[in-house]
Structures are given as structure tokens and as C-alpha cells.
Design a protein around this motif. Structure first.
Motif, short mmCIF file in Angstrom:
data_model
loop_
_atom_site.label_atom_id
_atom_site.label_comp_id
_atom_site.label_asym_id
_atom_site.label_seq_id
_atom_site.Cartn_x
_atom_site.Cartn_y
_atom_site.Cartn_z
N LEU A 1 0.81 -1.21 0.00
CA LEU A 1 0.00 0.00 0.00
C LEU A 1 0.85 1.26 0.00
N GLU A 2 1.94 1.26 0.76
CA GLU A 2 2.75 2.47 0.90
C GLU A 2 3.67 2.72 -0.28
N THR A 3 4.24 1.67 -0.88
CA THR A 3 5.27 1.88 -1.89
C THR A 3 4.94 1.30 -3.25
N GLY A 4 3.95 0.42 -3.35
CA GLY A 4 3.53 -0.08 -4.65
C GLY A 4 4.05 -1.45 -5.02
N ILE A 5 4.86 -2.09 -4.20
CA ILE A 5 5.34 -3.42 -4.53
C ILE A 5 4.15 -4.39 -4.57
N VAL A 6 4.16 -5.28 -5.53
CA VAL A 6 3.07 -6.25 -5.68
C VAL A 6 3.06 -7.17 -4.46
N TYR A 7 1.87 -7.36 -3.90
CA TYR A 7 1.75 -8.13 -2.66
C TYR A 7 2.29 -9.55 -2.80
N LYS A 8 2.01 -10.20 -3.91
CA LYS A 8 2.45 -11.59 -4.06
C LYS A 8 3.98 -11.68 -4.18
N VAL A 9 4.62 -10.56 -4.49
CA VAL A 9 6.09 -10.51 -4.45
C VAL A 9 6.57 -10.19 -3.04
N ALA A 10 5.88 -9.26 -2.39
CA ALA A 10 6.30 -8.83 -1.05
C ALA A 10 6.10 -9.92 -0.01
N GLN A 11 5.01 -10.66 -0.10
CA GLN A 11 4.62 -11.58 0.97
C GLN A 11 5.69 -12.65 1.26
N PRO A 12 6.27 -13.31 0.24
CA PRO A 12 7.31 -14.29 0.57
C PRO A 12 8.67 -13.67 0.89
N ARG A 13 8.91 -12.44 0.42
CA ARG A 13 10.22 -11.82 0.62
C ARG A 13 10.36 -11.17 1.98
N ILE A 14 9.27 -10.66 2.52
CA ILE A 14 9.37 -9.84 3.72
C ILE A 14 9.93 -10.63 4.90
N GLY A 15 9.55 -11.92 4.98
CA GLY A 15 10.06 -12.74 6.08
C GLY A 15 11.55 -12.98 5.99
N LEU A 16 12.08 -13.07 4.75
CA LEU A 16 13.52 -13.25 4.58
C LEU A 16 14.28 -12.08 5.19
N PHE A 17 13.66 -10.90 5.11
CA PHE A 17 14.33 -9.70 5.60
C PHE A 17 14.09 -9.48 7.09
#
Length: 486
Positions: free
Chosen positions: A99-115
Motif C-alpha cells: 500500500l505504501e510503496t507499490g510493490i506487488v503483494y504476491k512478491v512482497a509476501q514471501p520476501r518480507i520474512g527473509l528480511f
């Protein structure tokens, strides 16, 4: 996924000294959904007085509190608790990022935990492996120790393009080291900082160890100037990094600066153009609309393959589905804000004016009237000394640059004030390693973008000072002390 509001427990307050407190003024920041331009959250605006209160809390917690005096294993226990809570909130962090930056959710969802949770687990594990106290032998034969102690109060200045992950890779090592923190969230994307503050409260961190505020640049500068801040860690533009470094230099404050990039992808003559284009185009246009500092935006290709590369990248760009980042069919979302879209438009105009060939894209999509959308854009016949090849655009614009041979490709890869990331595309691993050693960048990937915070991330030249992630990311928050016994 229809809910477009961001629910925070204490949006009109600041997290200081282990409590949610009222700000010094009634000022607020409205947070926009970048695909609809509608307000999805409103948070408190910190001013200089609030910043000073947060710094005082962190200073007291460091000078008098228990946190620096705990063992690394005791601090690691808190990091593990934080990781558990971050994992439980993974999907909400991903939704906020979209919502804040525009990254596609299906891309963000698996990556965010890695970080986020991954960073805290990695540094929690280092409590058992890093030599915080190391016996040595003095040259005079005396018993000696090399010990690592926390640098002190740390100011974290977080960028808007990937706030949760970058916050994690600053905060986890700083906490393990024994530092206390003032986290300054960006006004454009503050909600991950709020959610993280809620986690710190839930796990029972001692008061003042983590303090979270949202503020504009004038408050950031006052934070950098504060004599009670021992170290500044910043991710953002090279221009802002220069300013921070100059201020910190006046009082010899420690800094870690992760700054801009204009990263090259060097395609060697033995590698298939279509394969390289698929890797580069899909990873670039599909990951946060190019709003990533380490994006491979300069595609340096043998002159004979230039036209084929331009066409292959253009075909990929034309297939990108722009739209709501929360929608399952979307493959690329909007830019984060109007200011960034204006910047991208200005660079596209410069590229055309300077003689590059606009192969595809280059404008706002006519079917998306609201939101900060911009078409995936490919330029061909780009001069490596032109503005679009030398300056960071931070948007969905790729430049294809012809090279006469391998040596000229390497020279052009290095002919930039930046040195953050790079890639070499070749079927020969030995050749990839040989070329990688000649490229002046903090990371060089083989046949694709390969940045890895678990090993270390940072840049050469004007791309920054220091490293985040890995062991270097921990030592950045400590001072080495030599103790020699009689």
C-alpha cells in the motif's frame, strides 16, 4: 484482498522510553495508498522536541539501563521473541509495503520474512558464534583480550522504498551488540515502524532501548547533529548521505551509509540475449517498479546483440500488467508517490533529449487515471555518459548500452560514481569470476541479481560507507577494545 486501510494501535502517538506518548504538537502525516491516492493511515508527526525526548530516553537506557550490560545470549533471547512476533505479522508487513510503496503483494509476501524475521534470527544465532571476548597474546608476552563493546546510541534513518526489511537489518545487529536506538521512520511509509514498535512493546524490551518516531528531514538533521547520538545508520540518496557524513564528520560520529546505485549488468558474448532479458526485465519491472537502490539498470551488451536485447526487454515491458498491487493478476504496481513519478518523467525527457532511443513505455498509462503509475520503459543506444546512464532514476527505466568488447564493457561498468551492485552474464563460471573481480561494486552476481544481506551488503565509491548484514553488519555497531594485563 479488499481492505485498504492500515490498522495501527497508536497512530497518533510516538513510541518513546517504552511507552506510547503524546507528541509535542498536533501535526500529522497522511499516508497515501499509492495506487488510489486515498489516505489509508494518519500518524503523528514528530518535531525536534520529540526527537530530543527519544534521544534522551535512548541515552539513559544505554548509560544506566540493563540492556548493554546483558550478555549477548540474553539479548539474543529478545531477538528470538521479536522474530516470532514478526513471523506472525508477516502478511500485514507485506500488505503495508504494498500500500505504501507499490510493490506487488504476491512478491512482497514471501520476501518480507527473509528480511525482517530472518534478520533477527540470523543475529540471534551470532550470539553463540561471534567472539565478543577473544583472548590474545600481547607482543610483550602479557595476557590480553580483544573485546567488542556496543558503540552506544544509534540513530536509524529509514528509507521509504523498503522500510521493514531495512529497519530489520539495522536494528537486529544493533540490538545484539547492546546499542539503544532511535528509529526515524519516513513520512511516506511510516507504518512498518509503528508495527515494529508494537512488537518491541509486546516482547518487553527494557524502556528506552528502542524508540520510534516519524519526522521530516529537518528533524533527521537535528538527530544527526545530537551529541548524544554515537552512530548514524542511513539508507537513502547519495545527496542526503553526503550531508549526513559532513555533519557527522564535525564530531567524528560513526556512520554506516547505504546510498544510491546505477548498477550494471554485463552481458558477455557467449550468453543468450533472450535468457538475460527475461531475467533482467522480469526481476526489475516486477520488483517494486524499479524503486530499489541495487537494481541492475544499465544493460551493457555486445554491440552485435544490442538490437536483440532492446527488443527482448521491450517485449517483456509490454507484457507487464500494471495495476493494484494487492490484485493477484498484477505484475507491477505504481511508484510510491507523485514526487517520484515526476522524477521518472523528468529523466525520460532527458533521455530523449540526449539522443537515446525510447523503445517502449515512457509515459503514464492512460487506462490508470489514479495512482502513481508509470509504464515500464526501455531505452536503446544509450551513451554511458548520459544522464539516464549516470544518475539514479529510481523507477521502471532500463538503459541498453552497446559495448565493443569485454574490456570496454568492464570499463563502462566501472565508469560511474556508484558501485553498489552488478551482474555478469556468461556460461563460463571462471570467466564470470574473473570479470566480477574487475568490477568495482559491493556485490556482483552471476547470471542475475544476487544481493545477499546474510553475507553482507553495501557499496564502493559514492554508493556508501560500511556494510549491512553478515558479520560486518554486527561489527558496525561495536567498538573494538584491546585490554592488556600485567
Amino acid at each position: 484482498m479488499t481492505n485498504r486501510t492500515i490498522e495501527l494501535k497508536h497512530p497518533r502517538q510516538l513510541y518513546i522510553d517504552g511507552e506510547w506518548v503524546e507528541p509535542s504538537t498536533a501535526g500529522v502525516f497522511d499516508v497515501l495508498d499509492c495506487s488510489t491516492e486515498q489516505v489509508v493511515a494518519t500518524v503523528a508527526r514528530a518535531e525536534s522536541a520529540d526527537m530530543q525526548r527519544a534521544v534522551a530516553a535512548a541515552r539513559k537506557a544505554f548509560d544506566d539501563g540493563p540492556w548493554p550490560r546483558m550478555t549477548p545470549l540474553e539479548r539474543a533471547g529478545f531477538l528470538e521473541k521479536i522474530a516470532v512476533r514478526l513471523e506472525a505479522l508477516n502478511d500485514e508487513f507485506a500488505r503495508i509495503w504494498s500500500l505504501e510503496t507499490g510493490i506487488v503483494y504476491k512478491v512482497a509476501q514471501p520476501r518480507i520474512g527473509l528480511f525482517i524475521s530472518g534478520a533477527f534470527r540470523q543475529y540471534a544465532a551470532m550470539a553463540s558464534t561471534f567472539p565478543f571476548t577473544e583472548p590474545c597474546q600481547s607482543v610483550t608476552g602479557n595476557d590480553a583480550y580483544r573485546v567488542y563493546e556496543p558503540v552506544g546510541v544509534v540513530a536509524e534513518i529509514i528509507p521509504w522504498n523498503g522500510p521493514a526489511g531495512l529497519l530489520a537489518y539495522k536494528t537486529a545487529p544493533a540490538l545484539l551488540a547492546g546499542c539503544t536506538l532511535v528509529i526515524k521512520s519516513p513520512p511516506e511509509a511510516p507504518c512498518s515502524g509503528y508495527l515494529f514498535a508494537q512488537v518491541c512493546e509486546e516482547v518487553g524490551l527494557p524502556p528506552g532501548v528502542v524508540n520510534v518516531i516519524t519526522a521530516e528531514r529537518d528533524v533527521s538533521e537535528a538527530l544527526v547533529r545530537s551529541p548524544d547520538v554515537d552512530k548514524i545508520t542511513f539508507t537513502g540518496s547519495t545527496g542526503a548521505g553526503r550531508r549526513i557524513a559532513s555533519i557527522a564528520g564535525d564530531r567524528v560520529a560513526r556512520v554506516t551509509l547505504e546510498l544510491g546505485g546505477k548498477s550494471p549488468a554485463v552481458i558477455l558474448d557467449d550468453y543468450d540475449v533472450e535468457t538475460a532479458a527475461a531475467t533482467l526485465g522480469n526481476s526489475y519491472f516486477g520488483y517494486n517498479s524499479g524503486q530499489i537502490c541495487h537494481s541492475l539498470t544499465r544493460i551493457i551488451v555486445p554491440r552485435a546483440k544490442h538490437d536483440a536485447m532492446v527488443e527482448a526487454l521491450s517485449a517483456i515491458a509490454r507484457e507487464i500488467v500494471l495495476g493494484d498491487p494487492l490484485a493477484a493478476t498484477t505484475t507491477s504496481g505504481p511508484l510510491a508517490n507523485a514526487r517520484q513519478r515526476d522524477t521518472v518523467e523528468r529523466f525520460v525527457a532527458m533521455g530523449v533529449a540526449e539522443g537515446a532511443v525510447l523503445a517502449t513505455g515512457g509515459k503514464r498509462p492512460p487506462h490508470l487515471a489514479r495512482g502513481f503509475f508509470f509504464e515500464p520503459t526501455v531505452f536503446g543506444n544509450v551513451d554511458n555518459r548520459s544522464s539516464i546512464a549516470q544518475q539514479e532514476i529510481f523507477g521502471p527505466v532500463l538503459s541498453v548500452i552497446p559495448a565493443d568488447d569485454e574490456a570496454s564493457a568492464i570499463r563502462m561498468a566501472n565508469d560511474t560514481p556508484f558501485g553498489l551492485n552488478a551482474a555478469v552474464f556468461t556460461n563460463d563460471r571462471d570467466r564470470a569470476l574473473a570479470v566480477a573481480r574487475q568490477i568495482r561494486a559491493g556485490t556482483v552476481g552471476h547470471n542475475g541479481p544476487r544481493t545477499d544481506f546474510s553475507i553482507g551488503f553495501g557499496g564502493f565509491k559514492q554508493s556508501g560507507i560500511g556494510r549491512e548484514g553478515g558479520v560486518e553488519g554486527l561489527t558496525a555497531f561495536m567498538e573494538s577494545k584491546t585490554i592488556v594485563l600485567s
